[in-house]
Design an enzyme around this catalytic site. Structure first.
Site, PDB file in Angstrom:
ATOM      1  N   ASN A  32       0.868  -1.186   0.000  1.00 12.02           N
ATOM      2  CA  ASN A  32       0.000   0.000   0.000  1.00 12.02           C
ATOM      3  C   ASN A  32       0.900   1.229   0.000  1.00 12.02           C
ATOM      4  O   ASN A  32       1.498   1.552   1.021  1.00 12.02           O
ATOM      5  CB  ASN A  32      -0.896  -0.024   1.251  1.00 12.02           C
ATOM      6  N   TRP A  33       0.976   1.857  -1.154  1.00 15.34           N
ATOM      7  CA  TRP A  33       1.884   3.012  -1.263  1.00 15.34           C
ATOM      8  C   TRP A  33       1.308   4.292  -0.668  1.00 15.34           C
ATOM      9  O   TRP A  33       2.007   5.304  -0.580  1.00 15.34           O
ATOM     10  CB  TRP A  33       2.200   3.283  -2.742  1.00 15.34           C
ATOM     11  N   LYS A  34       0.035   4.282  -0.353  1.00 23.31           N
ATOM     12  CA  LYS A  34      -0.636   5.494   0.160  1.00 23.31           C
ATOM     13  C   LYS A  34      -0.409   6.651  -0.828  1.00 23.31           C
ATOM     14  O   LYS A  34      -0.356   6.416  -2.035  1.00 23.31           O
ATOM     15  CB  LYS A  34      -0.158   5.831   1.570  1.00 23.31           C
ATOM     16  N   HIS A  60      -9.597   1.109   5.115  1.00 21.41           N
ATOM     17  CA  HIS A  60      -8.293   1.358   5.747  1.00 21.41           C
ATOM     18  C   HIS A  60      -8.491   2.358   6.895  1.00 21.41           C
ATOM     19  O   HIS A  60      -9.314   3.274   6.797  1.00 21.41           O
ATOM     20  CB  HIS A  60      -7.310   1.906   4.715  1.00 21.41           C
ATOM     21  N   GLU A  80      -6.895   4.839   7.817  1.00 20.20           N
ATOM     22  CA  GLU A  80      -6.723   6.251   7.452  1.00 20.20           C
ATOM     23  C   GLU A  80      -8.004   6.794   6.809  1.00 20.20           C
ATOM     24  O   GLU A  80      -8.354   7.954   6.986  1.00 20.20           O
ATOM     25  CB  GLU A  80      -5.491   6.417   6.545  1.00 20.20           C
ATOM     26  N   GLU A 134      -5.314  -4.765  11.041  1.00 16.65           N
ATOM     27  CA  GLU A 134      -4.327  -3.682  11.157  1.00 16.65           C
ATOM     28  C   GLU A 134      -4.614  -2.864  12.408  1.00 16.65           C
ATOM     29  O   GLU A 134      -5.433  -1.920  12.361  1.00 16.65           O
ATOM     30  CB  GLU A 134      -4.415  -2.766   9.933  1.00 16.65           C
ATOM     31  N   GLY A 171       2.267   2.608  10.596  1.00 15.11           N
ATOM     32  CA  GLY A 171       3.183   3.725  10.358  1.00 15.11           C
ATOM     33  C   GLY A 171       3.910   4.207  11.598  1.00 15.11           C
ATOM     34  O   GLY A 171       4.516   5.280  11.589  1.00 15.11           O
ATOM     35  N   SER A 217       3.409  -1.790  10.518  1.00 17.90           N
ATOM     36  CA  SER A 217       4.863  -1.759  10.716  1.00 17.90           C
ATOM     37  C   SER A 217       5.535  -3.100  10.411  1.00 17.90           C
ATOM     38  O   SER A 217       6.451  -3.522  11.126  1.00 17.90           O
ATOM     39  CB  SER A 217       5.197  -1.271  12.137  1.00 17.90           C
ATOM     40  N   GLY A 231       2.762  -1.102   4.325  1.00 16.97           N
ATOM     41  CA  GLY A 231       2.745   0.304   3.927  1.00 16.97           C
ATOM     42  C   GLY A 231       4.151   0.821   3.685  1.00 16.97           C
ATOM     43  O   GLY A 231       4.755   0.576   2.635  1.00 16.97           O
ATOM     44  N   GLY A 232       4.714   1.490   4.680  1.00 18.21           N
ATOM     45  CA  GLY A 232       6.011   2.163   4.533  1.00 18.21           C
ATOM     46  C   GLY A 232       7.103   1.289   3.928  1.00 18.21           C
ATOM     47  O   GLY A 232       7.845   1.736   3.044  1.00 18.21           O
TER      48      GLY A 232
HETATM   49  C1  PEP Z   1      -0.806   0.252   5.922  1.00 17.60           C
HETATM   50  O1  PEP Z   1      -0.695   1.240   5.220  1.00 17.60           O
HETATM   51  O2  PEP Z   1      -1.827  -0.423   5.862  1.00 17.60           O
HETATM   52  C2  PEP Z   1       0.268  -0.086   6.844  1.00 17.60           C
HETATM   53  C3  PEP Z   1       0.174  -1.197   7.520  1.00 17.60           C
HETATM   54  O3  PEP Z   1       1.327   0.787   6.947  1.00 17.60           O
HETATM   55  P1  PEP Z   1       2.759   0.495   7.639  1.00 17.60           P
HETATM   56  O4  PEP Z   1       3.239  -0.827   7.100  1.00 17.60           O
HETATM   57  O5  PEP Z   1       3.601   1.641   7.228  1.00 17.60           O
HETATM   58  O6  PEP Z   1       2.520   0.417   9.110  1.00 17.60           O
END
Ligand code: PEP
Length: 248
Positions: free
Chosen positions: A9-11, A94, A96, A164, A170, A209, A230-231
């Site tokens: 997930n590049w956001k 999600h 966010e 999640e 993040g 994470s 994500g990151g």
């Molecule tokens: C996400 O965007 O769903 C996520 C889990 O981000 P990260 O891996 O950066 O915590």
């Protein structure tokens, strides 16, 4: 037998040229991964470029979608538009979106309905906040997200639920893999109460994470069938290293 699923997930990251660079590096590094479903979810603007470079070697996903098929909905995107860019997956609910854009379980249910009708594979995100966890409400919250999110719907065989925890997204603070497994098992049993078949076929992912260092610990859990990253998915080499931690 559930096919493992790993999603990037590049956001809101990467321009078209950055997308092209990433895609070329990813293709150079990635091994033969027929045993896994790999999905990259760039911003909408990156979908076409990613498809053009990666072709069939990666599945494309969207990070969000609207619940109507077309019309006067400024700034929104429809299932048909995503399908026309080559998307086969869509992330819905999600945290966010829930927190910053006020998406509630009823909105997410409407989006899931249209994804299912249009044959996009939905990935439903659920998770508790730190306050909810500290108040011992995590299980209640997730039960409600599942029940209200799925009300009246029958998700397709290849769909997924991503657990999640909001406090892990993040932040660099991942859930303990044993706790993630306990929650994945709870999610599976809740799904089984809604519809017996869901118990067996739903793919449950962990997200929050995930890194090269902890991915293998999550992948080793009996009820965790992959990850939503994500990151750590923003760098092609790091994402490939995470994929390699899956024992396929
Ligand atoms: C996400 O965007 O769903 C996520 C889990 O981000 P990260 O891996 O950066 O915590």
């Amino acid at each position: 037998m559930r096919k493992p699923l790993i999603i990037a997930n590049w956001k809101m990251n990467k321009t078209i040229s950055e997308t092209e660079q990433y895609a070329q590096e990813f293709l150079r590094l990635i091994d033969d991964t027929e045993q896994l479903d790999l999905v990259i979810c760039p911003p909408f603007t990156g979908l076409e470029k990613l498809k053009a470079v990666c072709k069939e070697q990666v599945n494309l996903g969207a990070q969000n979608m609207f619940w109507e098929v077309s019309g006067a909905y400024t700034g929104e995107i429809s299932a048909d538009m995503l399908l026309s860019c080559g998307c086969s997956y869509v992330i819905l609910g999600h945290s966010e979106r829930r927190q910053l854009f006020n998406e509630n379980n009823y909105i997410i249910n409407s989006k899931l309905r249209i994804a299912i009708e249009k044959n996009l594979i939905p990935v439903l995100c659920v998770g508790e906040t730190l306050q909810q966890r500290e108040n011992k409400l995590a299980y209640d919250v997730i039960r409600e997200q599942l029940r209200e999110g799925l009300a009246g719907l029958e998700p397709p065989g290849r769909w997924a639920v991503a657990y999640e925890p909001v406090w892990a997204i993040g932040t660099g603070v991942n859930a303990h893999p044993d706790d993630a497994q306990t929650m994945a098992m709870f999610i599976r049993s809740e799904l089984g109460m809604l519809n017996k078949a869901l118990y067996d076929y739903t793919r449950i992912l962990y997200g929050g994470s995930v890194t090269e260092n902890n991915a293998a610990d999550f992948f080793a859990q009996a009820d965790i069938d992959g990850a939503l990253v994500g990151g750590a998915s923003l760098n092609a080499a790091t994402f490939v290293n995470i994929i390699r931690k899956y024992n396929y």
